[in-house]
Design a protein around this motif. Structure first.
Motif: not given
Lengths: 268, 307
Positions: A115-118, B63-65, B258-270, B280-281
């Motif tokens: 979260i901090l990273g984002v 975004n939330y919608q 995926p786990t939610y954390a993985s999803m945040i990472m891949s969501d951002y990189s894609s 999401l965070a």
């Protein structure tokens, strides 16, 4: 009586199994950094130092190690300095909002680095600082100040108040007292805090992944190699990193652990 | 002159000094500018919109919608959240049980003079790189990896394990990461238990097992809950083990998610859609605060019961 107690036996057996689990990845890493196997597994195909050669001729991971060896010592040093001053003030003074401040200091550890990273990326991209090693440095200091502060506070709490009072009575200014009395007393704590902060920064991945851009730190570079392919050079860099950690670990054992679990019991 | 100024100094209370301000200022400034500000920024960016790949300051709920519209279909953010909670909670249970048994064995089955060394050994892997340990686990657990090739060598191919790229592997990586930290928390807690209480229970005729269930375990409850909450928080926030050992979308009883954390990472990189990633965070922060509150209430009750 004691030695034949089945619970003691079971406890030691469990401890043995636990050690095996905890050390298995490290043993595998070191063993296969010296084996010819393209894919780690048995049978072993003979000893080689080829992966180290590949590591040094390729250079990407070494560049990243270089980046990390710039960022982590710098971040650890700044964090330790900030932490020392704050720990002294928190140890000596009473003021309103102290509890709130202590809570604020602990928060960066409780909030997941993801979260901090984002959040860091959002802010740093706005001021055009993201994608640099400097960004990693700035953000790592936030993350590692709290553990450094905790260690130095543990040490300062052991300092008798009369020590400072004696210095004041003998005419030392407050600043002189801090430099010549408090600082030497806190030195083991400061050293331990630096090592801990360095280790945290050295190993930090997700924040660096978000903010480091084209200057990856070592964990980020390792990750990008990993998601691409299995490359036994990783075993080689892993062994080198493990050797660095061992050096840090010995420092920690000598300095840090006595604070964590109390004084050594007698002379073993 | 110096004597009078010395007296002045003595008359002042030690609590009254300019150092109070100057020594705390660096900490407050750094945390304010580089911790509170980014966090507030994160909450705010969640409401921005994206136009032509540029994030534009705004106050829109788009975004939330979008996230809640995709909660159980499409990107399935909600299912990833369920997967994360499931993996994090089960990991925490196993990690705490594993570490508590280590801490107990250290405290009661190791002679006092060896305890420090034994503790140091148990936490040694913590000082090695997490990414590299996960890589090593990858080579250990993979289909033709260290374990399976060993089994094949000794003719036990039937026992081969197939856990890589499932959430079981994710848990193994997480437990390996968590155990050293949890052992320290739990061991310090066990050391704090008054040995007289245990001796008294034994002298009054309690068996070792009774002394454990009636004295040691209740007095460890606070440490166990602290360790458990910590493990849940780390498990929810970790993307590395899920990506490297869980293969991104590892199988569990809820399916390949995926786990939610993985999803945040891949969501951002894609997508590099920072406003949506921030939203999401923010949702993860809310879930975590809820988890923490539950943990705190439970820990507080445990402390009152034992106090």
């Amino acid at each position: 009586m004691m030695a034949r107690n089945p619970w003691i036996f079971l406890g030691r057996l469990w401890l043995g199994l636990a050690y095996a689990f905890m050390f298995l990845p490290l043993v595998v890493l070191i063993l296969f950094s010296f084996q010819k196997n393209r894919f780690p597994g048995f049978p072993l195909q003979g000893w080689t130092t080829g992966w180290y050669g590949k590591l040094f001729s390729d250079g990407t991971l070494l560049d990243a190690l270089g980046h990390t060896m710039i960022v982590s010592p710098a971040a650890a040093t700044v964090a330790t300095v900030i932490a020392f001053f704050a720990a002294y003030a928190l140890n000596r003074f009473h003021f309103r909002g102290k509890t709130a401040l202590l809570g604020l200091v602990t928060l960066p550890i409780l909030i997941p680095p993801l979260i901090l990273g984002v959040g860091f990326l959002g802010l740093l991209a706005r001021v055009h600082l993201s994608g640099t090693l400097f960004a990693v440095f700035l953000t790592h200091v936030v993350l590692i100040t709290a553990p450094a502060l905790a260690i130095i506070q543990l040490r300062l709490a052991q300092m008798p108040g009369s020590l400072e009072e004696a210095a004041w009575d003998l005419g030392a200014t407050e600043w002189q007292t801090v430099c010549k009395v408090v600082l030497p007393f806190a030195l083991p704590g400061i050293f331990g805090a630096w090592l801990l902060a360095f280790t945290f920064s050295f190993d930090e991945f997700i924040i660096a992944w978000f903010v480091s851009g084209f200057q990856p730190t070592l964990p980020v570079a390792i990750y990008s190699v990993l998601v691409a392919a299995i490359d036994p050079s990783l075993n080689a860099i892993g062994t080198i990193v493990f050797a660095i950690s061992c050096a840090v670990l010995i420092g920690i054992e000598l300095i840090l652990l006595p604070f964590l679990v109390g004084k050594p019991r007698g002379d073993a | 002159m110096t004597a009078t100024s010395g007296i002045d100094k003595r008359l002042k209370t030690p609590n009254d000094s300019p150092l109070k301000f100057w020594f705390l200022a660096p900490l407050v400034l750094w945390l304010g500018a580089l911790f509170l500000l980014p966090l507030l920024f994160l909450l705010w960016i969640g409401f921005w919109r994206v136009e032509n790949f540029q994030a534009i300051p705004d106050f829109s709920l788009n975004n939330y919608q979008e996230i809640f519209a995709n909660f159980f279909s499409g990107s399935r953010y909600g299912l990833a959240l369920v997967q994360s909670l499931w993996v994090a909670i089960t990991t925490a249970v196993f990690a705490v049980a594993f570490s508590y048994l280590i801490a107990l064995a250290l405290a009661f089955a190791v002679p006092a003079r060896w305890q420090r060394l034994a503790l140091l050994l148990a936490i040694a892997p913590f000082w090695s790189s997490y990414v590299l340990r996960l890589y090593s686990w990858q080579t250990i657990l993979s289909r033709n990896g260290v374990i399976n090739s060993t089994l094949k060598q000794i003719g036990l191919s039937d026992l081969r394990i197939d856990v890589i790229y499932t959430q079981i592997a994710t848990r193994i990586g997480l437990i390996h990461y968590l155990a050293p930290i949890l052992v320290v928390i739990l061991y310090v807690g066990i050391l704090a238990i008054d040995k007289v209480l245990i001796e008294a229970a034994r002298e009054l005729g309690a068996t070792r097992w009774q002394a454990f269930t009636r004295v040691i375990l209740p007095l460890s409850r606070f440490g166990l809950l602290t360790a458990g909450s910590f493990a849940v928080i780390v498990g929810l926030g970790d993307a590395l083990s899920g990506n490297l050992l869980g293969g991104g979308a590892g199988r569990s009883i809820f399916g390949k998610l995926p786990t939610y954390a993985s999803m945040i990472m891949s969501d951002y990189s894609s997508s590099t859609n920072l406003p949506r990633t921030s939203a999401l965070a923010t949702i993860l922060i809310v879930v975590m605060i809820a988890a923490l509150v539950v943990g705190f209430i439970a820990a507080d009750r445990a402390r009152r019961r034992t106090a």
